[in-house]
Design an enzyme around this catalytic site. Sequence first.
Site, PDB file in Angstrom:
ATOM      1  N   GLY A  16      -6.395   4.550  -4.491  1.00 37.77           N
ATOM      2  CA  GLY A  16      -6.333   5.987  -4.205  1.00 37.77           C
ATOM      3  C   GLY A  16      -7.120   6.820  -5.202  1.00 37.77           C
TER       4      GLY A  16
ATOM      5  N   ASN B 211      -9.137  -1.654  -3.870  1.00 37.36           N
ATOM      6  CA  ASN B 211      -8.569  -2.999  -4.005  1.00 37.36           C
ATOM      7  C   ASN B 211      -7.342  -3.194  -3.113  1.00 37.36           C
ATOM      8  OD1 ASN B 211      -7.179  -1.085  -5.542  1.00 37.36           O
ATOM      9  ND2 ASN B 211      -6.283  -2.637  -6.862  1.00 37.36           N
ATOM     10  N   GLU B 212      -7.199  -2.315  -2.125  1.00 35.64           N
ATOM     11  CA  GLU B 212      -5.982  -2.319  -1.303  1.00 35.64           C
ATOM     12  C   GLU B 212      -5.653  -3.683  -0.702  1.00 35.64           C
ATOM     13  OE1 GLU B 212      -7.932   0.142  -1.609  1.00 35.64           O
ATOM     14  OE2 GLU B 212      -6.834   2.021  -1.553  1.00 35.64           O
TER      15      GLU B 212
ATOM     16  N   LEU C 280      -2.003   5.253  -5.250  1.00 38.46           N
ATOM     17  CA  LEU C 280      -0.670   5.597  -4.758  1.00 38.46           C
ATOM     18  C   LEU C 280       0.394   5.136  -5.735  1.00 38.46           C
ATOM     19  CD1 LEU C 280      -0.829   4.730  -0.958  1.00 38.46           C
ATOM     20  CD2 LEU C 280      -1.480   6.827  -2.144  1.00 38.46           C
TER      21      LEU C 280
END
Length: 361
Positions: free
Chosen positions: A154, A178-179, A109
Amino acid sequence: MALASGVRFAERALLRPWALLRGTTLGRTEPAAGGGGDGARRFGSQRVLVEPDAASGVAVMKLRNPPINALSLELLTELVISLEKLENDKTFRGVILTSDCPRVFCAGLDLTEICGRNPAHCAEYWKAMQELWLRTYLSSLVLVAAINGACPAGGCIIALSCDCRVLADNPKYRIGLNETLLGIIAPFWLKDTYVNTIGHRASEQALQLGSLFPPAEALQVGLVDQVVPEDQVQSTALSEMARWLAVPEPGSSQVGPIFFRSRAPADQEHDAKGHRRPPAEAARRRHPELCQLRLQRLHPEVAAGVLGEAPTEERLRAVLPARVLAKPILVGTVALEDSSPVFAHLKLLRALCFAHLPRRP
Ligand SMILES: CCCCCC/C=C/CC(=O)SCCNC(=O)CCNC(=O)[C@H](O)C(C)(C)COP(=O)(O)OP(=O)(O)OC[C@H]1O[C@@H](n2cnc3c(N)ncnc32)[C@H](O)[C@@H]1OP(=O)(O)O
């Protein structure tokens, strides 16, 4: 992978991404590199370059949003439109997704789209992101990801939405979700996509730790299907594509994404007359939560209480790019409506939660 051949995304009205476009040139057509002797013509938009090969029925789609292919609203939108265009063209059965930017497949993102933006913009952005996921994950085309660069977050989701992944053997090209390290909690569909690919326990660990896997480990855990020298990524992707396309009438059998990627009761897949629903509609019926995602500007304390502990400023500063932090942060959070049937499952619905941080001094 391919769906029943007659099944296409009829529900176009639900996917009107062009309405989102501002100042983008689309549908530009030019001769394909190498002469395009078979009549195939290169087309694309500012941020997506499509090199179609009509003879093989395969198009190479390159993301080109330099420097890092961050998924801006424009890139998301142009990707959806380009995929739709190929899906509507019966000549094409497969697409190889790759990057036109050196060293990065896709950075995920575009954080500038959600930091310091108003809720309406965030909602529009979130919707575009979901549309791309639906478009890729339920595509009637065979999709192969030729991952020629770093592939976090993303970017990894796009790759996971493909039928097959080929990763360049470069230790800098790490892949994974890895959010959590950014304070973003994976929505349920993202978690499901991980689980479907690498299994439950591996996903549980990798998602919670925010692991980014170097190529050898990505192969070992099953996140990618092949790891090859960088200069062989494209050719290997083409070989993989040939293997997938060699199956007669892919998708006319019962084996396809609807078969593998849903656990839907028949009434969600078929209407009262027994006609198969368009995939996008079927997906929405299976996951009504997708339609109920709303952007809510929650007070930070409320967000922390409802959505779990908010990430600390130090933690965010450690991981977020400096350019992003230079802007006044956040934004709020994306959460499901209180009435959502899954509201109780906090882990699944902590969709996009940033802390409310002061302006960088
Ligand atoms: C199918 C639909 C999608 C579903 C998506 C589901 C949800 C996903 C959540 C996310 O995707 S959150 C985004 C998470 N992304 C990351 O953590 C990536 C962070 N970036 C990096 O790790 C690195 O930048 C890189 C991609 C490995 C590239 O490294 P490199 O050394 O080549 O470049 P940098 O100097 O680090 O960056 C260049 C430039 O770009 C800015 N930047 C980096 N990442 C982002 C980003 N995600 N959004 C916006 N901007 C980003 C960075 O700050 C630099 O900017 P500057 O102005 O030149 O300093």
